[in-house]
Write a protein that holds these residues in place. Structure first.
Motif, short mmCIF file in Angstrom:
data_model
loop_
_atom_site.label_atom_id
_atom_site.label_comp_id
_atom_site.label_asym_id
_atom_site.label_seq_id
_atom_site.Cartn_x
_atom_site.Cartn_y
_atom_site.Cartn_z
N PHE A 30 0.57 -1.13 -0.46
CA PHE A 30 -0.23 -0.09 0.12
C PHE A 30 1.02 1.35 0.20
CE2 PHE A 30 -3.14 -3.20 1.28
CZ PHE A 30 -4.00 -3.20 -0.38
N VAL A 33 1.49 1.78 -3.64
CA VAL A 33 -0.16 2.52 -4.32
C VAL A 33 -0.07 4.16 -3.60
CG1 VAL A 33 -2.34 2.69 -3.82
CG2 VAL A 33 -1.27 -0.11 -3.89
N LEU A 46 -5.13 -4.07 -10.56
CA LEU A 46 -5.58 -5.29 -9.85
C LEU A 46 -4.21 -5.49 -8.61
CD1 LEU A 46 -6.35 -8.04 -12.74
CD2 LEU A 46 -7.97 -6.68 -11.09
N ILE A 47 -4.55 -5.91 -7.23
CA ILE A 47 -3.68 -5.70 -6.47
C ILE A 47 -4.16 -7.00 -6.01
CG2 ILE A 47 -2.69 -4.34 -3.97
CD1 ILE A 47 -4.12 -1.83 -5.64
N GLY A 48 -2.72 -7.86 -5.38
CA GLY A 48 -3.15 -8.62 -4.70
C GLY A 48 -1.49 -8.36 -3.74
N THR A 49 -2.14 -9.15 -2.32
CA THR A 49 -1.25 -8.53 -1.02
C THR A 49 -1.65 -10.26 -0.20
OG1 THR A 49 0.11 -7.51 0.48
CG2 THR A 49 -2.50 -7.03 0.00
N ASN A 50 -0.42 -10.30 0.55
CA ASN A 50 -0.49 -11.09 1.83
C ASN A 50 -0.41 -12.88 1.03
OD1 ASN A 50 0.79 -10.01 4.06
ND2 ASN A 50 -1.42 -9.11 3.81
N LEU A 51 0.60 -12.62 -0.68
CA LEU A 51 0.26 -14.17 -1.35
C LEU A 51 1.62 -15.04 -1.18
CD1 LEU A 51 -0.21 -11.76 -4.60
CD2 LEU A 51 -1.40 -13.48 -2.58
N GLU A 52 1.39 -16.35 -1.54
CA GLU A 52 2.32 -17.16 -0.78
C GLU A 52 3.22 -17.03 -1.69
OE1 GLU A 52 2.39 -19.21 1.53
OE2 GLU A 52 0.37 -18.95 2.37
N ARG A 58 6.36 -13.07 1.95
CA ARG A 58 5.15 -12.96 1.80
C ARG A 58 4.90 -12.10 0.66
NH1 ARG A 58 -0.19 -14.60 4.74
NH2 ARG A 58 0.23 -16.62 4.77
N LYS A 63 -1.01 -4.97 -10.35
CA LYS A 63 -0.93 -4.84 -12.84
C LYS A 63 -1.85 -4.03 -12.48
CE LYS A 63 -1.52 -10.10 -11.82
NZ LYS A 63 -2.14 -11.40 -13.36
#
Lengths: 155, 155
Positions: A30, A33, A46-52, A58, A63
């Motif tokens: 963030f 961001v 598109l935002i992804g967070t705490n992905l493996e 993490r 995108k």
């Protein structure tokens, strides 16, 4: 069974043209961001967070449709997310993939931590020498005080 | 051709348990992120904004693993994103789908716009009657001043 399997994967449209910022440390997503001003963007994001992530623990990923970055912005991303990879997409194809690189000097976009520094009370652009690229420590060219990750403010 | 088609769709893991907030007005996505404190979450989060939506123009969507909402938080979401739908997922299945609903009263989590209101200088929880659910206008129970969408601050 087929239905259950299908539910486990959601289809998300890939971007036609734009940039993917991958391998962002989860805690910095963030911040990226914010420094890129994405809150006010009207383009698809598109935002992804705490992905493996095997390599980075993490991670986060951002995108951005129709957004491409140049020097200053890449340097900002590098300071906030030194492990980030930038992937440039054109016509759905990856045309460029680069790791961000911490610059030797940081000019303009970081505030000097020293309230008495000339850059904080006169209209002079800040300027730092990066004295530690691992821990991110910036020495002010004017007052020599060190600004680090914990007190870095982007301007 | 097959390769090209594949590139147009990216597989994103669906959440096993959690909540999807769909149909968020695009301009309110990061406000919802903020009021739900998602910046500090350690759970998986996927956010999309400025996505095409026939019904709502440009919409946003937030998918939250292992997060479920109750009254107060749902009311906050409703005030920031009155068109939102909450989809509860358990074991990859949709178990509940509801439209958020603007409450008749708003207690505690919005600041009164009037600086002289007693709630702004004494430790009294704010309380509003919702006098317009379309435009979102809240009349203060104490000072009767109206707080609306343009000056709403979540506390």
């Amino acid at each position: 069974m087929e239905n259950t399997d299908k539910r486990r994967e959601l289809q998300v449209s890939a971007i036609e043209n734009g940039t993917v910022i991958d391998h962002i440390p989860a805690k910095s997503v963030f911040q990226v961001v914010k420094i890129l001003g994405l809150e006010d963007s009207t383009e698809q994001i598109l935002i992804g967070t705490n992905l493996e992530s095997k390599k980075y623990g993490r991670k986060g990923i951002i995108k951005l449709a129709n957004r491409f970055f140049e020097h200053d912005e890449i340097n900002k991303i590098a300071l906030a997310a030194p492990s980030a990879t930038l992937i440039v997409i054109r016509d759905y194809q990856i045309v460029e993939k680069t790791k961000v690189d911490i610059p030797d000097q940081v000019v303009r976009f970081v505030r000097c931590v020293n309230p008495n520094c000339i850059t904080n009370y006169e209209k002079i652009a800040t300027k730092f020498i990066v004295i530690d690229k691992e821990e991110i420590r910036l020495e002010c060219h004017y007052c020599e005080k060190v600004t680090d990750k914990t007190n870095m403010v982007f301007i």
